[in-house]
Design a protein around this motif. Structure first.
Motif, short mmCIF file in Angstrom:
data_model
loop_
_atom_site.label_atom_id
_atom_site.label_comp_id
_atom_site.label_asym_id
_atom_site.label_seq_id
_atom_site.Cartn_x
_atom_site.Cartn_y
_atom_site.Cartn_z
N ALA A 178 2.62 -6.87 -14.05
CA ALA A 178 3.72 -6.13 -13.41
C ALA A 178 3.60 -4.64 -13.70
O ALA A 178 3.83 -3.79 -12.83
N VAL A 179 3.22 -4.30 -14.93
CA VAL A 179 3.01 -2.90 -15.29
C VAL A 179 1.79 -2.34 -14.57
O VAL A 179 1.81 -1.25 -14.00
N GLU A 180 0.70 -3.09 -14.59
CA GLU A 180 -0.55 -2.65 -13.95
C GLU A 180 -0.36 -2.42 -12.46
O GLU A 180 -0.93 -1.47 -11.89
N PHE A 181 0.43 -3.26 -11.81
CA PHE A 181 0.62 -3.18 -10.36
C PHE A 181 1.90 -2.43 -9.98
O PHE A 181 2.33 -2.48 -8.84
N GLY A 182 2.49 -1.72 -10.94
CA GLY A 182 3.79 -1.10 -10.71
C GLY A 182 3.83 -0.11 -9.57
O GLY A 182 4.86 0.05 -8.90
N GLY A 183 2.75 0.59 -9.29
CA GLY A 183 2.75 1.61 -8.24
C GLY A 183 2.17 1.16 -6.92
O GLY A 183 1.97 1.97 -6.02
N LEU A 192 8.24 -16.07 5.41
CA LEU A 192 6.89 -15.70 5.81
C LEU A 192 6.86 -14.59 6.86
O LEU A 192 5.82 -14.34 7.46
N GLN A 193 7.99 -13.93 7.06
CA GLN A 193 8.06 -12.81 7.99
C GLN A 193 8.27 -11.52 7.21
O GLN A 193 8.88 -11.52 6.14
N ASP A 194 7.77 -10.40 7.76
CA ASP A 194 7.95 -9.11 7.11
C ASP A 194 9.43 -8.86 6.85
O ASP A 194 10.27 -9.03 7.74
N ALA A 195 9.74 -8.43 5.64
CA ALA A 195 11.13 -8.12 5.29
C ALA A 195 11.24 -6.63 5.00
O ALA A 195 11.35 -5.83 5.92
N VAL A 196 11.18 -6.26 3.74
CA VAL A 196 11.27 -4.85 3.36
C VAL A 196 10.20 -4.57 2.30
O VAL A 196 9.70 -5.49 1.65
N PRO A 197 9.84 -3.30 2.11
CA PRO A 197 8.81 -2.99 1.12
C PRO A 197 9.26 -3.27 -0.30
O PRO A 197 10.45 -3.27 -0.63
N MET A 198 8.27 -3.52 -1.15
CA MET A 198 8.46 -3.71 -2.58
C MET A 198 7.16 -3.29 -3.24
O MET A 198 6.21 -2.88 -2.56
N THR A 199 7.07 -3.42 -4.53
CA THR A 199 5.79 -3.20 -5.20
C THR A 199 5.23 -4.53 -5.66
O THR A 199 5.97 -5.49 -5.91
N LEU A 200 3.91 -4.56 -5.78
CA LEU A 200 3.27 -5.76 -6.31
C LEU A 200 3.72 -5.99 -7.75
O LEU A 200 3.82 -7.13 -8.21
N THR A 463 11.98 0.86 -2.85
CA THR A 463 11.80 -0.25 -3.80
C THR A 463 12.59 -0.10 -5.09
O THR A 463 12.62 -1.04 -5.90
N GLY A 464 13.17 1.08 -5.33
CA GLY A 464 13.83 1.30 -6.60
C GLY A 464 12.87 1.70 -7.69
O GLY A 464 13.24 1.81 -8.86
N CYS A 465 11.58 1.93 -7.35
CA CYS A 465 10.57 2.35 -8.32
C CYS A 465 10.23 3.81 -8.11
O CYS A 465 10.20 4.28 -6.98
N VAL A 466 9.96 4.53 -9.17
CA VAL A 466 9.71 5.97 -9.07
C VAL A 466 8.20 6.22 -9.01
O VAL A 466 7.55 6.65 -9.96
N HIS A 467 7.61 5.93 -7.83
CA HIS A 467 6.21 6.23 -7.58
C HIS A 467 6.12 6.88 -6.21
O HIS A 467 6.83 6.48 -5.27
N ALA A 468 5.28 7.87 -6.05
CA ALA A 468 5.14 8.54 -4.77
C ALA A 468 4.48 7.60 -3.77
O ALA A 468 3.64 6.78 -4.10
#
Length: 472
Positions: A178-183, A192-200, A463-468
């Motif tokens: 989760a940390v490695e894929f945070g960005g 199985l349909q597109d919803a909204v963005p998130m991070t891996l 996503t609520g994550c602070v990555h550009a």
């Protein structure tokens, strides 16, 4: 009569030849002949064998405290039990895991192995029960109906501890990913349909939480199997167990096992009720179902590698086909899926066995015990295998995930508060029909300025994550 190959022992049915080298005796030998069912002996569950030795050891010390067993007999029993606890003599626990008699044959097997090893330690021949008897001394103050369920509960606590350790390590592996894929931005999907963005990272973080929750639930289930009925003897009335025995043996058992065990307040109820086993099985089923769901996700997310989702890569651990060169299959998640299916099946068997109990005893505790130990052992191995052979080696296809997000119509959900539901719906339909990306259409139609669009589509807003946006 004794020959070079056998010794003659006697029970209520008469004489019976037992292998000379065997530490078990007549009762075990008859059970082996009667229950040729699975070919799997109780020694396949080492936690149960160790737990039986703990019970016999604690009973000997309690009987010594109460003046019912002399020091010589007690010391011999304790020494034999300590050897079994250390892993010795397990190959002499030979009764089939599925047996009639509510576990009587398992208890007899333990009594005889302890007695015959004790006889050797005292300088006597195996089978010379005048000096140390399996039932008169090793089983003193006990019945199968309190020994067996008590040993099962103790063994299950040992096995649950091992599973929780394996689950904790798996949680750490998912959390590290989760940390490695945070960005790494990707599309989330519902149905199985597109919803909204998130991070891996969010996706793998959710797996860590899912497994961690069930490790906690297993800890709660252990509390229910800490209540024992030792001292209740045949049906919970305590017949043939002296006053103070239940308290003394529980104290000794706590000291031997380093577990927090308590004597049931109603031994009649505790002797017939297997609800704690049903509860534990339910938690194991919950654990299995969630592990299987996670493995379904891993297989789907890694599908392809070019004609599927292809968002992650699972470690290649073996060739996948005898006819398709270069094919690699998700064999580790697949094997965990199969363990989960087995655990669900075991839960059904446990439920039926629990329901099938009658009056003051459940005769089907052997299948309950076998199913629980099997589920615990296989889930432990599955967690270890999933972690070491799969999760720690997973990599992400960052550019592929980012491109999917940029091209997905799911982005319109983020625009909905700014341009309205109707406009967002038209935008989504047009993007789908024209195979265009949402951002280009928004700017072409002047619905938002470039700076407004850039702000709305920032990953931390999406996503609520602070990555550009676009960071790898």
């Amino acid at each position: 009569m004794t020959t070079a190959l056998t010794r003659l022992e006697h029970d209520l049915l008469g004489d019976y030849e037992v292998a000379h080298e065997a530490y078990y005796g007549v009762h075990t030998a008859r059970a082996v002949a009667n229950f040729a069912i699975t070919g799997t002996p109780i020694s396949s569950h080492p936690e149960l064998v160790v737990a039986l030795a703990c019970v016999k050891l604690a009973a000997a010390r309690a009987n010594r405290r109460l003046g019912l067993l002399n020091a010589e007999h007690c010391d011999a029993i304790v020494a034999a039990c300590e050897e079994i606890r250390a892993g010795e003599l397990h190959d002499h626990f030979v009764v089939d895991v599925i047996q009639g008699g509510a576990g009587t044959s398992t208890n007899m097997n333990a009594n005889e192995v302890v007695a015959n090893r004790g006889l050797e330690l005292l300088g006597h021949q195996r089978g010379d029960y005048r000096h140390l008897h399996p039932l008169e001394h090793v089983n003193l103050g006990q019945s199968t109906n309190d020994v067996y369920p008590t040993a099962v509960k103790i063994g299950l606590q040992f096995a649950v501890h091992r599973l929780r350790v394996a689950m904790a390590a798996l949680v750490t592996a998912f959390a590290d990913k989760a940390v490695e894929f945070g960005g790494h931005l990707k599309m989330g999907r519902t149905q199985l349909q597109d919803a909204v963005p998130m991070t891996l990272g969010q996706e793998f973080g959710s797996y860590a939480v899912m497994v961690g929750e069930d490790a906690d639930r297993l800890g709660e289930a252990v509390t229910l199997i800490s209540e024992i009925n030792l001292g209740g003897t045949a049906i919970g009335t305590g017949l043939n167990a002296p006053r103070g025995y239940a308290e003394a043996v529980c104290e000794e058992l706590c000291a031997v096992t380093d577990l927090s065990l308590v004597t049931a307040s109603n031994l009649v109820e505790a002797t017939q009720d297997v609800g704690a086993f049903v509860q534990l099985s339910g938690v194991l089923k919950r654990t299995a179902v969630k592990l299987s769901k996670i493995c379904n996700d891993l297989r789907l997310l890694s599908s392809g590698p070019r004609a599927g989702f292809g968002e992650i890569n699972l470690p290649a651990v073996q060739a996948g086909s005898s006819i398709m060169p270069g094919k690699v299959n998700p064999v580790i998640p697949e094997v965990v899926n199969q363990v989960a299916f087995e655990v669900v099946g075991n839960d059904i068997a446990i439920s039926m066995a629990a329901e099938g109990g009658q009056l003051q005893l459940n005769a089907f505790e052997p299948i309950i015990a076998h199913s629980l130990f099997e589920s615990l052992a296989h889930l432990t191995a599955a967690c270890d295998t999933l972690r070491t052979r799969c999760v720690v080696g997973i990599t992400a296809n960052v550019a592929h995930m980012r491109a999917a997000v940029e091209h997905s119509i799911g982005l319109v959900t983020a625009l909905n508060p700014h341009i309205g539901y109707e406009a967002a719906t038209r935008l989504a339909a047009d993007a789908l029909n024209s195979n265009s990306d949402i951002a280009s259409l928004v700017l072409d139609r002047g619905l938002l300025t470039p700076s407004e669009l850039e702000s709305i589509l920032r990953p931390d807003n999406l996503t609520g994550c602070v990555h550009a946006f676009g960071d790898s």
